[in-house]
Scaffold this motif. Structure first.
Motif, PDB file in Angstrom:
ATOM      1  N   GLY A  64      43.506  40.511  38.314  1.00  0.00           N
ATOM      2  CA  GLY A  64      44.559  40.870  39.247  1.00  0.00           C
ATOM      3  C   GLY A  64      44.040  41.475  40.531  1.00  0.00           C
ATOM      4  N   LYS A  65      44.967  41.889  41.365  1.00  0.00           N
ATOM      5  CA  LYS A  65      44.637  42.384  42.707  1.00  0.00           C
ATOM      6  C   LYS A  65      43.854  43.689  42.716  1.00  0.00           C
ATOM      7  N   ARG A  66      43.954  44.498  41.690  1.00  0.00           N
ATOM      8  CA  ARG A  66      43.233  45.766  41.668  1.00  0.00           C
ATOM      9  C   ARG A  66      41.896  45.647  40.946  1.00  0.00           C
ATOM     10  N   ASP A  67      41.538  44.446  40.538  1.00  0.00           N
ATOM     11  CA  ASP A  67      40.337  44.258  39.731  1.00  0.00           C
ATOM     12  C   ASP A  67      39.083  44.072  40.583  1.00  0.00           C
ATOM     13  N   ALA A  68      37.972  44.462  40.000  1.00  0.00           N
ATOM     14  CA  ALA A  68      36.659  44.238  40.600  1.00  0.00           C
ATOM     15  C   ALA A  68      35.942  43.179  39.761  1.00  0.00           C
ATOM     16  N   ILE A  69      35.364  42.202  40.436  1.00  0.00           N
ATOM     17  CA  ILE A  69      34.581  41.162  39.766  1.00  0.00           C
ATOM     18  C   ILE A  69      33.147  41.322  40.227  1.00  0.00           C
ATOM     19  N   VAL A  70      32.244  41.636  39.304  1.00  0.00           N
ATOM     20  CA  VAL A  70      30.826  41.745  39.632  1.00  0.00           C
ATOM     21  C   VAL A  70      30.172  40.428  39.225  1.00  0.00           C
ATOM     22  N   VAL A  71      29.578  39.756  40.201  1.00  0.00           N
ATOM     23  CA  VAL A  71      28.970  38.449  39.981  1.00  0.00           C
ATOM     24  C   VAL A  71      27.465  38.562  40.207  1.00  0.00           C
ATOM     25  N   PHE A  72      26.698  38.061  39.250  1.00  0.00           N
ATOM     26  CA  PHE A  72      25.245  37.959  39.381  1.00  0.00           C
ATOM     27  C   PHE A  72      24.917  36.489  39.623  1.00  0.00           C
ATOM     28  N   ASP A  73      24.227  36.198  40.723  1.00  0.00           N
ATOM     29  CA  ASP A  73      23.878  34.810  41.020  1.00  0.00           C
ATOM     30  C   ASP A  73      22.641  34.774  41.910  1.00  0.00           C
ATOM     31  N   ILE A  74      21.600  34.103  41.420  1.00  0.00           N
ATOM     32  CA  ILE A  74      20.367  33.945  42.200  1.00  0.00           C
ATOM     33  C   ILE A  74      20.086  32.458  42.394  1.00  0.00           C
ATOM     34  N   ARG A  75      19.104  32.158  43.256  1.00  0.00           N
ATOM     35  CA  ARG A  75      18.899  30.756  43.642  1.00  0.00           C
ATOM     36  C   ARG A  75      18.684  29.841  42.448  1.00  0.00           C
ATOM     37  N   ARG A  76      18.971  28.599  42.744  1.00  0.00           N
ATOM     38  CA  ARG A  76      19.383  27.555  41.824  1.00  0.00           C
ATOM     39  C   ARG A  76      20.818  27.956  41.457  1.00  0.00           C
ATOM     40  N   TYR A  77      21.550  28.395  42.507  1.00  0.00           N
ATOM     41  CA  TYR A  77      22.888  28.959  42.374  1.00  0.00           C
ATOM     42  C   TYR A  77      23.799  28.066  41.545  1.00  0.00           C
ATOM     43  N   SER A  78      24.728  28.709  40.866  1.00  0.00           N
ATOM     44  CA  SER A  78      25.650  28.007  39.995  1.00  0.00           C
ATOM     45  C   SER A  78      26.964  27.720  40.722  1.00  0.00           C
ATOM     46  N   ASP A  80      29.594  26.693  39.298  1.00  0.00           N
ATOM     47  CA  ASP A  80      30.662  27.222  38.454  1.00  0.00           C
ATOM     48  C   ASP A  80      30.909  28.709  38.726  1.00  0.00           C
ATOM     49  N   VAL A  81      29.836  29.459  38.953  1.00  0.00           N
ATOM     50  CA  VAL A  81      29.974  30.879  39.284  1.00  0.00           C
ATOM     51  C   VAL A  81      30.716  31.021  40.610  1.00  0.00           C
ATOM     52  N   ALA A  82      30.363  30.208  41.584  1.00  0.00           N
ATOM     53  CA  ALA A  82      31.028  30.260  42.887  1.00  0.00           C
ATOM     54  C   ALA A  82      32.503  29.889  42.765  1.00  0.00           C
ATOM     55  N   THR A  83      32.809  28.901  41.941  1.00  0.00           N
ATOM     56  CA  THR A  83      34.205  28.500  41.735  1.00  0.00           C
ATOM     57  C   THR A  83      35.006  29.646  41.132  1.00  0.00           C
ATOM     58  N   PHE A  84      34.435  30.300  40.121  1.00  0.00           N
ATOM     59  CA  PHE A  84      35.135  31.426  39.502  1.00  0.00           C
ATOM     60  C   PHE A  84      35.362  32.536  40.524  1.00  0.00           C
ATOM     61  N   ALA A  85      34.330  32.883  41.268  1.00  0.00           N
ATOM     62  CA  ALA A  85      34.449  33.963  42.258  1.00  0.00           C
ATOM     63  C   ALA A  85      35.499  33.623  43.312  1.00  0.00           C
ATOM     64  N   ASP A  86      35.515  32.376  43.767  1.00  0.00           N
ATOM     65  CA  ASP A  86      36.484  31.950  44.766  1.00  0.00           C
ATOM     66  C   ASP A  86      37.903  32.073  44.225  1.00  0.00           C
ATOM     67  N   ARG A  87      38.118  31.613  43.019  1.00  0.00           N
ATOM     68  CA  ARG A  87      39.466  31.676  42.432  1.00  0.00           C
ATOM     69  C   ARG A  87      39.880  33.115  42.151  1.00  0.00           C
ATOM     70  N   ALA A  88      38.942  33.954  41.728  1.00  0.00           N
ATOM     71  CA  ALA A  88      39.260  35.370  41.512  1.00  0.00           C
ATOM     72  C   ALA A  88      39.605  36.050  42.835  1.00  0.00           C
ATOM     73  N   ALA A  89      38.871  35.713  43.886  1.00  0.00           N
ATOM     74  CA  ALA A  89      39.163  36.280  45.211  1.00  0.00           C
ATOM     75  C   ALA A  89      40.548  35.841  45.680  1.00  0.00           C
ATOM     76  N   ARG A  90      40.901  34.592  45.417  1.00  0.00           N
ATOM     77  CA  ARG A  90      42.233  34.101  45.807  1.00  0.00           C
ATOM     78  C   ARG A  90      43.335  34.796  45.016  1.00  0.00           C
ATOM     79  N   ARG A  91      43.007  35.332  43.840  1.00  0.00           N
ATOM     80  CA  ARG A  91      43.976  36.106  43.056  1.00  0.00           C
ATOM     81  C   ARG A  91      44.028  37.561  43.533  1.00  0.00           C
ATOM     82  N   GLY A  92      43.203  37.898  44.526  1.00  0.00           N
ATOM     83  CA  GLY A  92      43.234  39.227  45.118  1.00  0.00           C
ATOM     84  C   GLY A  92      42.182  40.188  44.610  1.00  0.00           C
ATOM     85  N   ALA A  93      41.323  39.754  43.688  1.00  0.00           N
ATOM     86  CA  ALA A  93      40.283  40.636  43.151  1.00  0.00           C
ATOM     87  C   ALA A  93      39.218  40.904  44.216  1.00  0.00           C
TER      88      ALA A  93
END
Length: 162
Positions: A64-78, A80-93
């Motif tokens: 939700g909008k008050r949530d924090a999403i901590v993402v770990f991602d290093i080169r050979r980037y994923s 799928d990780v970017a997709t999740f982060a993008d969708r979470a950001a669009r949900r307001g996180a």
């Protein structure tokens, strides 16, 4: 790591009114799990986003909008990780990215970015710098939470003795 950025992330993660969700990629999920195991002791409402892409997207239901999403991602980037982060950001996180010096694509949607140097004279990048960020964040969150942490530790130790 910029001190102001680091302090902002520690404050965000110390806020007990926010859920904290943590996600890592192929090589960084072990760090995400380590971070979650310790952060759960310090504060409530910490979730490790696990499973494959389909499972990750199902877990967006609880973001939700008050949530924090901590993402770990290093080169050979994923992607799928970017997709999740993008969708979470669009949900307001609020997205926090722990990454390498080249910056994961997740940096485009992250409010906070904590980069570590990972290049070493080896075929593989080192996760050592990321682990240092994790350890420093855990210490900073514990400091921010103050006596509440000792209370939680006492309860946990009591539960383990029962």
């Amino acid at each position: 790591v910029a001190r102001g950025e680091f302090d902002a992330v520690a404050g965000l993660l110390a806020d007990p009114h926010r859920q904290a969700h943590v996600l890592g990629g192929r090589f960084t999920d072990a760090l995400a799990g380590y971070f979650v195991a310790h952060l759960r002791i310090l504060r409530p409402n910490v979730r490790h986003i696990t499973g494959g892409r389909g499972s990750w997207l199902d877990q967006l239901l609880d973001v939700g909008k008050r949530d924090a999403i901590v993402v770990f991602d290093i080169r050979r980037y994923s992607a799928d990780v970017a997709t999740f982060a993008d969708r979470a950001a669009r949900r307001g996180a609020t997205i926090v990215l722990v990454t390498d010096q080249w910056l994961s694509p997740v940096s485009r949607m992250a409010k906070h970015v904590l980069p570590a140097h990972v290049a070493v004279p080896s075929m593989w990048d080192s996760a050592g710098g990321l682990l240092l960020i994790v350890e420093a964040l855990l210490a900073a969150v514990a400091r921010e939470l103050g006596p509440k942490v000792r209370e939680r530790l006492s309860v946990i130790e009591q539960l383990r003795q029962d």
